[in-house]
Design a protein around this motif. Structure first.
Motif, mmCIF file in Angstrom:
data_model
loop_
_atom_site.group_PDB
_atom_site.id
_atom_site.type_symbol
_atom_site.label_atom_id
_atom_site.label_comp_id
_atom_site.label_asym_id
_atom_site.label_seq_id
_atom_site.Cartn_x
_atom_site.Cartn_y
_atom_site.Cartn_z
ATOM 1 N N GLU A 175 0.851 -1.186 0.000
ATOM 2 C CA GLU A 175 0.000 0.000 0.000
ATOM 3 C C GLU A 175 0.889 1.238 0.000
ATOM 4 O O GLU A 175 1.940 1.247 0.641
ATOM 5 N N SER A 187 -4.236 6.673 -3.645
ATOM 6 C CA SER A 187 -3.547 5.553 -3.016
ATOM 7 C C SER A 187 -3.426 4.370 -3.969
ATOM 8 O O SER A 187 -4.097 4.305 -5.015
ATOM 9 N N GLN A 189 -3.260 0.011 -3.607
ATOM 10 C CA GLN A 189 -3.377 -1.158 -2.727
ATOM 11 C C GLN A 189 -3.463 -2.405 -3.584
ATOM 12 O O GLN A 189 -4.487 -2.663 -4.216
ATOM 13 N N ALA A 286 -5.314 -6.864 -4.432
ATOM 14 C CA ALA A 286 -5.419 -6.736 -2.972
ATOM 15 C C ALA A 286 -6.586 -7.535 -2.414
ATOM 16 O O ALA A 286 -6.525 -8.042 -1.287
#
Length: 433
Positions: A175, A187, A189, A286
């Motif tokens: 992450e 972001s 992830q 993820a």
């Protein structure tokens, strides 16, 4: 440790005939965290750290429909008698409980990136370089306050049960994020180390939208307006107002918008070009996994097909109560995909086609909304005002509407954004600015 725990449980089961079955799900995780706080990498509030942890859950089946569940940690084998005494004391009765489940076949999908394992075990420099690159480029773009973090781990997951089922596999969650001016952030992830072009795209998008949100415009408006949700906000609304109503426990207990009969009769709930797919078997993603903690294999399943309900999201207990087969479950709020049979324009074109709208980047108080109703009234603290296809600047608004009704409306539209699981979304609602 997993082998040792399995041996101890087998030995205990021979001594205490009350224990009929057991299963556990153990994670041995190690990795790095490096932070960036107020334009400083590794300061007192974001010190780099190397962490190792053992965690998981255990489920015990006792005579007379009694069950125990507990958390696992690194001390469980050394203090097993104490742990077991507590678990047995806390056992509860559940006449509708289910027995042990062992999958006939476990799917295979790659969940571990050797590059991440190399970073964790041998070369810790890449997380620092990633933050240094972001800090340098965002500062050069004129952003004032820059925060961020990188986390990368490798983990071994071991599942065992008293029927002889044993599954072990590796995974490498990664992450990172950057946030600017306390207003906007992006972001990453997944379970692989990101390529340079992905890192660059996140930095550039954070800079571009962060600067747009730094330009407040003064206006007064109240009335109908088109809301434009980027994929992350759209997924948040999908999770709150649609996915949450698909969980079997809420359906059976009449806390969902949908009844069990709605699923049995394949009730139409969305526009007929829309389907909702759950997929937990995409490589290195993820949200991917091989089995739920109960042992239900991961997979791809249509929860809603061409607007019609197909199945609730079901663990073993509610699969038994509803008569539907058990399903994979949503992991970490991701892994679901909205599909449309209609042509989808680019997101930027959708904005250009908007006469008056708000691009909504965050809302406050989502958890307070009644998910079964579909209606919302929220403060949108980070919005960009759009007029005649042009982005004018930041405003703060109170937005009101019915998200589920919008998914059945013919004048709701989607906009493609590359590398995103779901599209952006545009629909009519109301706002006060």
């Amino acid at each position: 440790m997993a082998e040792q725990l399995a041996d101890i449980l087998t030995s205990y089961q021979k001594r205490d005939s009350d224990l009929t079955e057991w299963r556990f799900d153990l994670h041995d995780t190690r990795g790095l965290e490096v932070g960036l706080k107020d334009n400083r990498i590794g300061g007192p509030y974001s010190a780099p750290s190397y962490k190792r942890s053992i965690s998981g859950e255990i489920f015990l089946y006792w005579k007379n429909q009694r069950y125990s569940s507990g958390k696992l940690d690194s001390q469980v084998t050394e203090s097993f008698d104490e742990y077991m005494n507590n678990w047995k004391t806390a056992a509860y009765s559940d006449p509708e409980g289910v027995s042990l489940y062992t999958p006939k076949e476990v799917p295979q999908v790659d969940l571990a990136d050797s590059a991440v394992e190399h970073i964790v075990d041998r070369d810790n420099s890449q997380p620092f370089r990633l933050l240094e690159t972001g800090l340098r480029k965002l500062s050069a773009a004129g952003l004032r306050k820059i925060n961020g973090k990188v986390r990368c781990f490798h983990s071994t997951r071991v599942m065992k049960n008293s029927a002889g089922f044993s599954l072990e596999y590796r995974q490498t969650p990664v992450e990172f994020y950057f946030e600017v001016n306390n207003s906007y952030g992006e972001s990453f992830q997944e379970k692989f180390w990101p390529a340079e072009d992905k890192i660059e795209a996140i930095i550039q998008n954070t800079a571009r939208i962060g600067k747009l949100l730094d330009n407040t415009v003064s206006t007064n408006f109240s009335g109908e307006i088109r809301l434009l949700f980027p994929p992350e906000v759209f997924e948040s609304f999908l999770s709150q107002f649609l996915i949450s109503n698909l969980y079997g426990s809420l359906v059976v207990n009449r806390q969902s918008r949908f009844s069990l009969d709605d699923f049995k009769e394949n009730r139409m709930v969305l526009r007929n070009d829309l389907s909702l797919v759950l997929d937990t078997l995409q490589p290195l993603r993820a949200f991917s996994y091989l089995c739920t903690s109960e042992g239900v294999p991961g997979g791809q399943i249509e929860l809603i097909e061409h607007g019609r309900l197909r199945t609730p999201i079901l663990g073993l207990k509610y699969a038994k109560k509803t008569g539907f087969p058990p399903t994979p479950v949503v992991a970490g709020g991701r892994g679901f995909f909205i599909k449309t049979g209609l042509a989808v324009p680019e997101w930027e074109q959708l904005i250009k086609n908007t006469e008056r709208g708000l691009i909504v980047y965050s809302v406050l108080g989502m958890h307070t909304q009644d998910s079964s109703s579909g209606s919302f009234s929220l403060t949108a603290d980070q919005c960009l005002l759009v007029e005649n296809g042009a982005v004018l600047g930041k405003v703060k608004a109170v937005i009101n509407g019915d998200f589920l009704k919008s998914l059945a409306a013919e004048d709701s539209y989607f906009g493609k954004i590359s590398d995103e699981d779901n599209p952006g979304y545009s629909f009519l609602a109301s706002a006060t600015i």
